[in-house]
Design a protein around this motif. Structure first.
Motif, mmCIF file in Angstrom:
data_model
loop_
_atom_site.group_PDB
_atom_site.id
_atom_site.type_symbol
_atom_site.label_atom_id
_atom_site.label_comp_id
_atom_site.label_asym_id
_atom_site.label_seq_id
_atom_site.Cartn_x
_atom_site.Cartn_y
_atom_site.Cartn_z
ATOM 1 N N THR A 19 0.838 -1.206 0.000
ATOM 2 C CA THR A 19 0.000 0.000 0.000
ATOM 3 C C THR A 19 0.866 1.247 0.000
ATOM 4 O O THR A 19 0.614 2.196 -0.750
ATOM 5 C CB THR A 19 -0.949 0.007 1.211
ATOM 6 O OG1 THR A 19 -1.841 -1.099 1.100
ATOM 7 C CG2 THR A 19 -1.754 1.295 1.285
ATOM 8 N N GLY A 20 1.902 1.267 0.835
ATOM 9 C CA GLY A 20 2.806 2.417 0.880
ATOM 10 C C GLY A 20 3.472 2.667 -0.459
ATOM 11 O O GLY A 20 3.567 3.815 -0.916
ATOM 12 N N VAL A 21 3.917 1.613 -1.114
ATOM 13 C CA VAL A 21 4.547 1.751 -2.434
ATOM 14 C C VAL A 21 3.534 2.283 -3.446
ATOM 15 O O VAL A 21 3.819 3.214 -4.209
ATOM 16 C CB VAL A 21 5.126 0.393 -2.910
ATOM 17 C CG1 VAL A 21 5.554 0.449 -4.373
ATOM 18 C CG2 VAL A 21 6.298 -0.034 -2.021
ATOM 19 N N LEU A 22 2.331 1.713 -3.455
ATOM 20 C CA LEU A 22 1.313 2.129 -4.430
ATOM 21 C C LEU A 22 0.852 3.564 -4.176
ATOM 22 O O LEU A 22 0.597 4.311 -5.128
ATOM 23 C CB LEU A 22 0.144 1.148 -4.432
ATOM 24 C CG LEU A 22 0.503 -0.288 -4.835
ATOM 25 C CD1 LEU A 22 -0.719 -1.192 -4.741
ATOM 26 C CD2 LEU A 22 1.125 -0.348 -6.221
ATOM 27 N N HIS A 23 0.731 3.961 -2.933
ATOM 28 C CA HIS A 23 0.393 5.361 -2.640
ATOM 29 C C HIS A 23 1.484 6.282 -3.160
ATOM 30 O O HIS A 23 1.188 7.354 -3.709
ATOM 31 C CB HIS A 23 0.183 5.578 -1.148
ATOM 32 C CG HIS A 23 -1.158 5.132 -0.665
ATOM 33 N ND1 HIS A 23 -1.451 4.998 0.669
ATOM 34 C CD2 HIS A 23 -2.291 4.786 -1.323
ATOM 35 C CE1 HIS A 23 -2.691 4.596 0.808
ATOM 36 N NE2 HIS A 23 -3.223 4.452 -0.389
#
Length: 181
Positions: free
Chosen positions: A132-136
Motif C-alpha cells: 500500500t505504501g509503495v502504491l500510494h
C-alpha cells in the motif's frame, strides 16, 4: 437483481482490469488464488487480464517488460494484486517489476485492490501494508478492503479452488466493492 444500467454503470464496467499474481514461484498458492479471482470476475461479466510473474525478467527494463507495459499495464485502469507473504512483506520480484516500469504511464491515478495470502494466520497483512505504501507513492488509489487470506494451503485443499463459504463471501464482497470503486 436489477438488470438496468446507468451511464455510470457503463463507464464503471469499461474499466480494464488486470490481476497480478505477485510471485514468480512456480506452482504457488498465489497463482491459484489469483486465477480464482479471474474466474470470479468473469462470472460477474467483467473481463480481466492476468499476469503471472513466473518466467518474466523484471530485473531490468527490457523489451519483454516494455511489451507487457504497452499491451497490458498501461491500458489497465484497475489492478488486483494477489501477493504472498515473503519474510514479513511482499515478494521482491513484484517490487522489481514495479520499479522497472514507466511509473507515470503504468500506475499514476489508477486503482488497486490487494489480497494477501499466507500459510500462516495473518494473511500477509504486513506485506499488504508495505505494498500500500509503495502504491500510494505511485499515486495509486488503493481500495480500503484489503483481504488477508490465512492458511491458504488448507483453504485450497489440494488441487481445488477455495471452497470455504465464508472466504468466498468475503472475496465476493471485496470484488463487488472494487467494481463500484
Amino acid at each position: 437483481m436489477n438488470n438496468s444500467f446507468t451511464v455510470a454503470d457503463i463507464k464503471m464496467h469499461s474499466d480494464i482490469y488486470t490481476i497480478i499474481s505477485g510471485t514468480n514461484r512456480p506452482g504457488s498458492n498465489t497463482i491459484r488464488v489469483a486465477k480464482q479471482y479471474l474466474r470470479l470476475l468473469e462470472k460477474k461479466g467483467i473481463p480481466a487480464r492476468f499476469i503471472s510473474l513466473e518466467g518474466i525478467d523484471v530485473n531490468n527494463r527490457n523489451d519483454g517488460l516494455r511489451l507487457l507495459e504497452k499491451e497490458v499495464l498501461i491500458p489497465s485502469r484497475k489492478f488486483i494484486f494477489v501477493t504472498p507473504e515473503y519474510n514479513g512483506s511482499f515478494p521482491g520480484v513484484l517490487k522489481a517489476m514495479i520499479d522497472n516500469t514507466d511509473i507515470e504511464k503504468v500506475w499514476w491515478g489508477k486503482k488497486a485492490l490487494l489480497t494477501g495470502v499466507s500459510t500462516g494466520r495473518a494473511g500477509n497483512l504486513r506485506g499488504m501494508e508495505h505494498l500500500t505504501g509503495v502504491l500510494h507513492y505511485l499515486k495509486m488509489n488503493v481500495h480500503h478492503n484489503k483481504l488477508p487470506i490465512s492458511v491458504v494451503n488448507k483453504l485450497l485443499n489440494g488441487e481445488k479452488d477455495i471452497e470455504d463459504e465464508a472466504t468466498l463471501k468475503m472475496i465476493d464482497e471485496q470484488l463487488e466493492d472494487f467494481i463500484r470503486f
